[in-house]
Design an enzyme around this catalytic site. Sequence first.
Site, PDB file in Angstrom:
ATOM      1  N   ASP A  57     -10.347 -16.954  13.341  1.00 38.36           N
ATOM      2  CA  ASP A  57      -9.045 -17.255  13.938  1.00 38.36           C
ATOM      3  C   ASP A  57      -8.329 -15.970  14.327  1.00 38.36           C
ATOM      4  O   ASP A  57      -8.633 -14.887  13.811  1.00 38.36           O
ATOM      5  CB  ASP A  57      -8.166 -18.004  12.935  1.00 38.36           C
ATOM      6  CG  ASP A  57      -8.607 -19.446  12.739  1.00 38.36           C
ATOM      7  OD1 ASP A  57      -9.402 -19.938  13.551  1.00 38.36           O
ATOM      8  OD2 ASP A  57      -8.148 -20.068  11.772  1.00 38.36           O
ATOM      9  N   LYS A  79      -6.074 -19.244  18.395  1.00 33.41           N
ATOM     10  CA  LYS A  79      -5.220 -20.302  18.927  1.00 33.41           C
ATOM     11  C   LYS A  79      -3.790 -19.907  18.646  1.00 33.41           C
ATOM     12  O   LYS A  79      -3.407 -19.682  17.497  1.00 33.41           O
ATOM     13  CB  LYS A  79      -5.511 -21.641  18.257  1.00 33.41           C
ATOM     14  CG  LYS A  79      -6.905 -22.179  18.488  1.00 33.41           C
ATOM     15  CD  LYS A  79      -7.081 -23.509  17.769  1.00 33.41           C
ATOM     16  CE  LYS A  79      -8.467 -24.045  17.945  1.00 33.41           C
ATOM     17  NZ  LYS A  79      -8.651 -25.350  17.262  1.00 33.41           N
ATOM     18  N   MET A 193       4.070 -23.946  10.582  1.00 35.88           N
ATOM     19  CA  MET A 193       4.139 -23.984  12.048  1.00 35.88           C
ATOM     20  C   MET A 193       5.417 -24.683  12.524  1.00 35.88           C
ATOM     21  O   MET A 193       5.408 -25.439  13.503  1.00 35.88           O
ATOM     22  CB  MET A 193       2.900 -24.695  12.613  1.00 35.88           C
ATOM     23  CG  MET A 193       1.603 -23.979  12.277  1.00 35.88           C
ATOM     24  SD  MET A 193       0.123 -24.936  12.728  1.00 35.88           S
ATOM     25  CE  MET A 193       0.129 -26.219  11.451  1.00 35.88           C
TER      26      MET A 193
END
Length: 276
Positions: A57, A79, A193
């Site tokens: 990641d 991402k 998030m």
Amino acid sequence: MAQRQPGRRASSLVVLDGKSRESAGVVWLVGAGPGDPDLLTIKALKVLQKADVLVHDGLVSDEILALAPAAVQRISVAKRKSRHSYSQDEINRMLIAFALEGLTVVRLKGGDPFIFGRGGEELEACRAAGVACHIVPGVTAALAASANAGAPLTHRGSAQALTFVTGHASHGAEPDLDWASLARPNQTVVIYMGLSQAAPIAARLMAAGRVGSTPALIVENASRADERRVVTTLSGLAEAASSLSGPALLIVGEAMALAQAHEPTLLQAILREAQA
């Protein structure tokens, strides 16, 4: 090292850097922790160092990536919000294809693979393809964030429950959560998030009955040298979040009254000096 394209299954023998591979490959879903390499588990380090292919990641720190063998094939599948270099389905197929070539594939994820890391989807894909898949847990960001701030996630008298939720829904929509349950007092709610949704999240919690004076904490880049902490309240959450832009956690709950405003720890000071 010669470049190989995943997706071609070897019948019995795979050669990588002059080494023959006759055994079946394997996928390891490894939690890299929140960023501080000292929080990487010993098992994670051992698995990382025997990888043939490293699929990682964007949130995995450079210090942790540097622990992988120099000859490992590295593939970033970073991402960031709506910007995806690979779709999840493409990542699943990539992991399976490399494993079917007889390789040891390490899928290195920030935090823990099974806490908002989509590790479950990758595990299911590997199982469906008949590929062996093992999990190495990692320190999730909430643990590092609360520890550095000196604010326990559970605490006698003020936090008898702990809930992890995601503040991110598809297409930028508001998350569909049980707001009434999350608004109950004497519990800690950690929102992953959720930085861009801080305003509607705070509004929903207060509308459901959580008082605006409930202590809150925002931690950006938890455990890293550039970690930032903002101590606030639920009613002040949106304004506090507007000053931050990096990966961040929102933590709401009475126990956050113990949180300390950001002061560099000795370790962070050493890291910053080393990076200067």
